[in-house]
Write a protein that holds these residues in place. Structure first.
Motif, PDB file in Angstrom:
ATOM      1  N   LEU A 288      -8.758  -7.507  10.681  1.00 55.91           N
ATOM      2  CA  LEU A 288      -8.789  -6.741  11.941  1.00 55.91           C
ATOM      3  C   LEU A 288      -8.668  -5.233  11.719  1.00 55.91           C
ATOM      4  O   LEU A 288      -9.069  -4.446  12.560  1.00 55.91           O
TER       5      LEU A 288
ATOM      6  N   LYS B 227      -7.916  -6.185  23.015  1.00 58.37           N
ATOM      7  CA  LYS B 227      -8.235  -6.310  21.583  1.00 58.37           C
ATOM      8  C   LYS B 227      -7.114  -7.009  20.815  1.00 58.37           C
ATOM      9  O   LYS B 227      -7.306  -7.469  19.687  1.00 58.37           O
TER      10      LYS B 227
ATOM     11  N   PRO C  39      -7.287 -12.163  19.860  1.00 52.93           N
ATOM     12  CA  PRO C  39      -7.004 -12.528  18.468  1.00 52.93           C
ATOM     13  C   PRO C  39      -5.597 -13.112  18.284  1.00 52.93           C
ATOM     14  O   PRO C  39      -5.405 -14.014  17.470  1.00 52.93           O
TER      15      PRO C  39
ATOM     16  N   SER D  73     -12.499 -11.264  17.786  1.00 52.46           N
ATOM     17  CA  SER D  73     -12.274  -9.822  17.917  1.00 52.46           C
ATOM     18  C   SER D  73     -13.477  -9.142  18.577  1.00 52.46           C
ATOM     19  O   SER D  73     -13.324  -8.318  19.492  1.00 52.46           O
TER      20      SER D  73
END
Length: 294
Positions: A38, A58, A62, A111
């Motif tokens: 990430l 964001k 995830p 993501s």
């Protein structure tokens, strides 16, 4: 038959995944790998961040994916799914769990999905609302007759349907639904119209990423949101995953089909127990449980 189910957005909580990190070397390794993939330390936010920090798109998607997938991987030999399903975002977790996607590709897609959805939300003010106590067909009819974009988005369980669309249309539909006898028609604190035509820009962006990702033969069927049917073919799985962003989540129908196909135990893998509650509302006699670190 064992059905494993994976939650979607909204299941996050501060401290999520910390017990896995502390108690499993495999989990620790996968969390560190996730930070590298990430490009930021999502573990810091998951383990120590506030509820507000975790709400950032964001991060949210995830984080839930990682909690679910890493928990599934720590179950070891006891993880023997006969079928899997995931609610919206949870479908990606389910696809890693049943071997269709590898861990790295699954996380990258989640993501990209989160960022693409955020962009689509920024392009047009939009929202969602929970509707309780009406027949699905009546909710659909009222949405269809409301000016603007508003559609049925999540068929969660009988008598609980989420609608999605532009802000004016959702507000108008809520008033009409209350007049029609809805127990509640409540606008949700979300930043966009997920699972509606307003997600088309995100669908296009995610489609390109999905097409460029390797999908393998799954070890068991996935009951996908778009069709509510068992799917084993990799190309069909891809197509359904691409359609998912602009199509409704047919959760109620998926669970009904899983029960019809022989599911006897539903194990929720990931944060919270929302899906177990929905399964019980869909079929009162269903046996449900939460996965725990073995």
């Amino acid at each position: 038959m064992n059905a494993y189910i994976f939650p979607g957005q909204g299941a996050q909580f501060s401290g999520m995944g910390l017990d896995l990190y502390k108690n499993s070397p495999l989990a620790q390794k996968l969390f560190e790998q996730a930070n590298d993939i990430l490009g930021f330390n999502i573990t810091d936010i998951m383990f120590e961040g506030s509820a507000e920090d975790l709400k950032e798109t964001k991060v949210t998607q995830p984080a839930i994916f990682l909690h679910s997938v890493i928990l599934a991987k720590t179950l070891g030999d006891s993880f023997k799914p006969d079928m899997v399903a995931g609610h919206s975002l949870g479908e990606f977790s389910a696809l890693v769990a049943n071997g269709t996607l590898n861990f790295e590709d699954g996380l990258k897609l989640v993501s990209q999905r989160a960022l693409a959805m955020q962009k689509a939300c920024d392009m047009q003010p939009s929202t969602m609302a929970a509707v309780l106590g009406l027949e699905d067909s009546l909710v659909e009819k009222i949405c269809a007759s409301t000016e603007g974009v508003v559609v049925a988005a999540n068929y969660n369980c009988p008598g609980q349907l989420v609608i999605s669309g532009d802000i004016d249309a959702v507000n108008k539909a809520c008033e009409a639904l209350k007049t029609a006898g809805a127990k509640r028609a409540l606008v949700l604190p979300v930043g966009g119209a997920f699972h509606s035509p307003l997600m088309e820009p995100a669908r296009e962006e995610l489609a390109a990423a999905i097409e460029n990702t390797v999908f393998s033969k799954p070890i068991c069927p996935i009951y996908q949101n778009v069709t509510a049917q068992a799917v084993l073919n990799e190309n069909d799985i891809k197509a359904n995953l691409i359609s998912q962003l602009t199509a409704p989540v047919r959760w109620s129908q998926s669970v009904q089909q899983m029960i019809y196909d022989g599911a006897t135990l539903f194990t929720e893998v990931g944060p919270g127990n929302v899906l177990q509650g929905l399964v019980k509302k869909i079929y009162r006699d269903a046996e449900t449980t939460s996965a725990t670190l073995s």
